[in-house]
Design a protein around this motif. Structure first.
Motif, PDB file in Angstrom:
ATOM      1  N   GLU A  76       5.828  -1.235  -7.660  1.00 61.68           N
ATOM      2  CA  GLU A  76       5.928  -1.767  -6.296  1.00 61.68           C
ATOM      3  C   GLU A  76       4.719  -1.433  -5.433  1.00 61.68           C
ATOM      4  OE1 GLU A  76       8.117  -3.937  -4.864  1.00 61.68           O
ATOM      5  OE2 GLU A  76       8.639  -4.145  -6.963  1.00 61.68           O
ATOM      6  N   ALA A  77       4.192  -0.219  -5.555  1.00 59.59           N
ATOM      7  CA  ALA A  77       3.048   0.148  -4.700  1.00 59.59           C
ATOM      8  C   ALA A  77       1.868  -0.773  -4.966  1.00 59.59           C
ATOM      9  CB  ALA A  77       2.658   1.606  -4.926  1.00 59.59           C
ATOM     10  N   GLU A  78       1.551  -0.985  -6.233  1.00 54.08           N
ATOM     11  CA  GLU A  78       0.419  -1.861  -6.558  1.00 54.08           C
ATOM     12  C   GLU A  78       0.686  -3.300  -6.118  1.00 54.08           C
ATOM     13  OE1 GLU A  78      -1.672   0.239 -10.413  1.00 54.08           O
ATOM     14  OE2 GLU A  78      -0.005  -1.147 -10.787  1.00 54.08           O
ATOM     15  N   LYS A  79       1.904  -3.776  -6.292  1.00 54.15           N
ATOM     16  CA  LYS A  79       2.232  -5.139  -5.863  1.00 54.15           C
ATOM     17  C   LYS A  79       1.999  -5.307  -4.359  1.00 54.15           C
ATOM     18  CE  LYS A  79       5.772  -6.167  -9.349  1.00 54.15           C
ATOM     19  NZ  LYS A  79       7.232  -6.417  -9.561  1.00 54.15           N
ATOM     20  N   ARG A  80       2.400  -4.311  -3.594  1.00 50.93           N
ATOM     21  CA  ARG A  80       2.273  -4.397  -2.143  1.00 50.93           C
ATOM     22  C   ARG A  80       0.817  -4.292  -1.704  1.00 50.93           C
ATOM     23  NH1 ARG A  80       7.723  -0.886  -0.544  1.00 50.93           N
ATOM     24  NH2 ARG A  80       9.137  -2.678  -0.680  1.00 50.93           N
ATOM     25  N   ILE A  81       0.042  -3.471  -2.405  1.00 46.43           N
ATOM     26  CA  ILE A  81      -1.399  -3.445  -2.139  1.00 46.43           C
ATOM     27  C   ILE A  81      -1.993  -4.813  -2.438  1.00 46.43           C
ATOM     28  CG2 ILE A  81      -3.611  -2.463  -2.849  1.00 46.43           C
ATOM     29  CD1 ILE A  81      -2.081   0.139  -3.464  1.00 46.43           C
ATOM     30  N   GLY A  82      -1.571  -5.408  -3.549  1.00 41.67           N
ATOM     31  CA  GLY A  82      -2.064  -6.733  -3.910  1.00 41.67           C
ATOM     32  C   GLY A  82      -1.753  -7.771  -2.848  1.00 41.67           C
ATOM     33  N   LEU A  83      -0.569  -7.707  -2.262  1.00 45.05           N
ATOM     34  CA  LEU A  83      -0.221  -8.641  -1.187  1.00 45.05           C
ATOM     35  C   LEU A  83      -1.153  -8.486   0.008  1.00 45.05           C
ATOM     36  CD1 LEU A  83       3.692  -8.369  -1.196  1.00 45.05           C
ATOM     37  CD2 LEU A  83       2.327 -10.342  -1.899  1.00 45.05           C
ATOM     38  N   ALA A  84      -1.421  -7.233   0.375  1.00 44.76           N
ATOM     39  CA  ALA A  84      -2.302  -6.980   1.514  1.00 44.76           C
ATOM     40  C   ALA A  84      -3.728  -7.423   1.216  1.00 44.76           C
ATOM     41  CB  ALA A  84      -2.269  -5.501   1.881  1.00 44.76           C
ATOM     42  N   LEU A  85      -4.200  -7.131   0.012  1.00 45.36           N
ATOM     43  CA  LEU A  85      -5.572  -7.510  -0.341  1.00 45.36           C
ATOM     44  C   LEU A  85      -5.733  -9.025  -0.378  1.00 45.36           C
ATOM     45  CD1 LEU A  85      -6.505  -4.948  -3.141  1.00 45.36           C
ATOM     46  CD2 LEU A  85      -7.051  -4.863  -0.711  1.00 45.36           C
ATOM     47  N   ALA A  86      -4.718  -9.724  -0.845  1.00 44.66           N
ATOM     48  CA  ALA A  86      -4.791 -11.178  -0.887  1.00 44.66           C
ATOM     49  C   ALA A  86      -4.950 -11.748   0.517  1.00 44.66           C
ATOM     50  CB  ALA A  86      -3.544 -11.746  -1.559  1.00 44.66           C
ATOM     51  N   ALA A  87      -4.241 -11.154   1.469  1.00 40.66           N
ATOM     52  CA  ALA A  87      -4.356 -11.617   2.857  1.00 40.66           C
ATOM     53  C   ALA A  87      -5.726 -11.316   3.438  1.00 40.66           C
ATOM     54  CB  ALA A  87      -3.264 -10.975   3.709  1.00 40.66           C
ATOM     55  N   HIS A  88      -6.381 -10.261   2.905  1.00 39.26           N
ATOM     56  CA  HIS A  88      -7.731  -9.908   3.365  1.00 39.26           C
ATOM     57  C   HIS A  88      -8.809 -10.568   2.506  1.00 39.26           C
ATOM     58  CE1 HIS A  88      -7.248  -6.599   6.398  1.00 39.26           C
ATOM     59  NE2 HIS A  88      -6.012  -6.674   5.950  1.00 39.26           N
ATOM     60  N   VAL A  89      -8.400 -11.441   1.617  1.00 38.78           N
ATOM     61  CA  VAL A  89      -9.305 -12.126   0.689  1.00 38.78           C
ATOM     62  C   VAL A  89     -10.061 -11.104  -0.164  1.00 38.78           C
ATOM     63  CG1 VAL A  89     -10.895 -14.058   0.447  1.00 38.78           C
ATOM     64  CG2 VAL A  89      -9.597 -13.801   2.562  1.00 38.78           C
ATOM     65  N   GLY A  90      -9.313 -10.157  -0.698  1.00 41.25           N
ATOM     66  CA  GLY A  90      -9.891  -9.193  -1.623  1.00 41.25           C
ATOM     67  C   GLY A  90     -10.166  -7.843  -1.001  1.00 41.25           C
ATOM     68  N   LEU A  91     -10.668  -6.938  -1.844  1.00 42.37           N
ATOM     69  CA  LEU A  91     -10.962  -5.573  -1.420  1.00 42.37           C
ATOM     70  C   LEU A  91     -12.309  -5.530  -0.711  1.00 42.37           C
ATOM     71  CD1 LEU A  91      -9.735  -2.656  -1.831  1.00 42.37           C
ATOM     72  CD2 LEU A  91     -11.366  -2.416  -3.712  1.00 42.37           C
TER      73      LEU A  91
END
Length: 315
Positions: free
Chosen positions: A67-82
């Protein structure tokens, strides 16, 4: 405040002194006593991305189904990546069903993490909690250490580290010469100095040093009357008594116990980064505030006098 930036050992990576830990964002009430929604988790990661913190720590095994990685992935997608100035570290974990921690499992764990995070690679990958398998299995041909080295040699990760608890075991893994970074949790705090000698020795060898859980799992943030556990388990009453005395000394100086606990790690010359688990945007702001709070020099000597005897440390 502007957070200091340190070289992470000899890796060539530059990291902020504060690192965001994401274990609480996985919503593990059995460990932390509360749930965290997707929305709150993503908002917390957003707050970190918008702050001076440029280092995030996570793991394949944080939460059911990552879950932690999935949620980071959601946030990064909204920021168009890291963002380009960010260092994101994750960890390989055993199979959650079978407990397999072979070399093949390490490769699978990493691929799962990349998929959840929405990334092609991470700069730092840890072997996570190797105390779950015998050391001999960890370093055996076809085992997890060999697989991590292979990932680095193939250029699929830049650097590898070992992250866990028991100091003696971490020292054995460092002695293999395979690892560039060591992370230990709950073992360099106001209440427990188990990892200090290992950290100092690692620093002298050019190994990056990351100190996690400076609050001891909550006791040094909320106080022992609210969080009776230290390091996620029940401890001798001497530990809680020392924490209570430390809280009183801090109060006499007008300093929150949590601020002293955090800065105890931040002020250590041999610690490159300190991992603090956060579970809300407000905690991100508070942690940065505590990192810059003025603390009188006299307080440190008073706190040192209250450290429990080594027999009560986690070791």
């Amino acid at each position: 405040m502007s957070l200091p930036v340190h070289p992470l050992g000899s890796t060539g990576l530059e990291v902020t002194a504060l690192c965001m830990g994401t274990s609480p964002l996985a919503s593990m009430p059995q460990l932390y006593g509360y749930d965290v929604s997707d929305e709150r988790a993503v908002a917390t990661i957003d707050a970190v991305l918008d702050s001076d913190i440029r280092f995030i720590d996570t793991s394949n095994g944080y939460g059911e189904h990552g879950e932690a990685e999935k949620r980071i992935g959601l946030a990064l997608a909204a920021h168009v990546g890291l963002p380009g100035d960010f260092v994101l570290a994750t960890k390989v974990d055993p199979d959650p069903v079978t407990g397999d921690f072979s070399g093949d499992r390490v490769l699978a764990s990493y691929e799962e993490s990349l998929q959840r995070l929405g990334l092609d690679r991470v700069p730092l990958l840890y072997l996570h909690d190797p105390e779950r398998i015998p050391f001999e299995d960890g370093v055996a041909p076809g085992g997890p250490v060999e697989a991590l080295v292979r990932l680095r040699e193939e250029g699929r990760v830049d650097h590898i580290g070992v992250a866990g608890g028991p100091v003696g075991l971490l020292e054995r893994y460092l002695a293999t010469g395979a690892f560039e970074v060591v992370l230990s949790h709950n073992r360099y705090t106001l209440l427990d100095r188990s990892a200090e000698a290992m950290f100092v020795a690692a620093r002298e060898r050019g190994i990056g040093v990351v100190n996690a859980a400076p609050y001891g799992g909550g006791m040094l943030a909320k106080g022992p009357d609210v969080q009776a556990k230290y390091g996620y388990g029940e401890r001798d009453d001497h530990v809680a008594e020392a924490a209570r005395a430390m809280a009183d000394v801090c109060a006499s100086h007008g300093v929150p116990l949590a601020a002293a606990a955090l800065q105890f790690s931040l002020r250590a010359s041999f610690v490159d980064a300190t991992v603090v688990g956060v579970s809300s945007p407000e905690r991100v702001a508070q942690t940065i505030e505590y990192a810059g709070l003025p603390i009188p020099d006299a307080l440190w000597a008073e706190l040192d006098a209250l450290v429990p005897s080594p027999e009560y440390w986690l070791g």
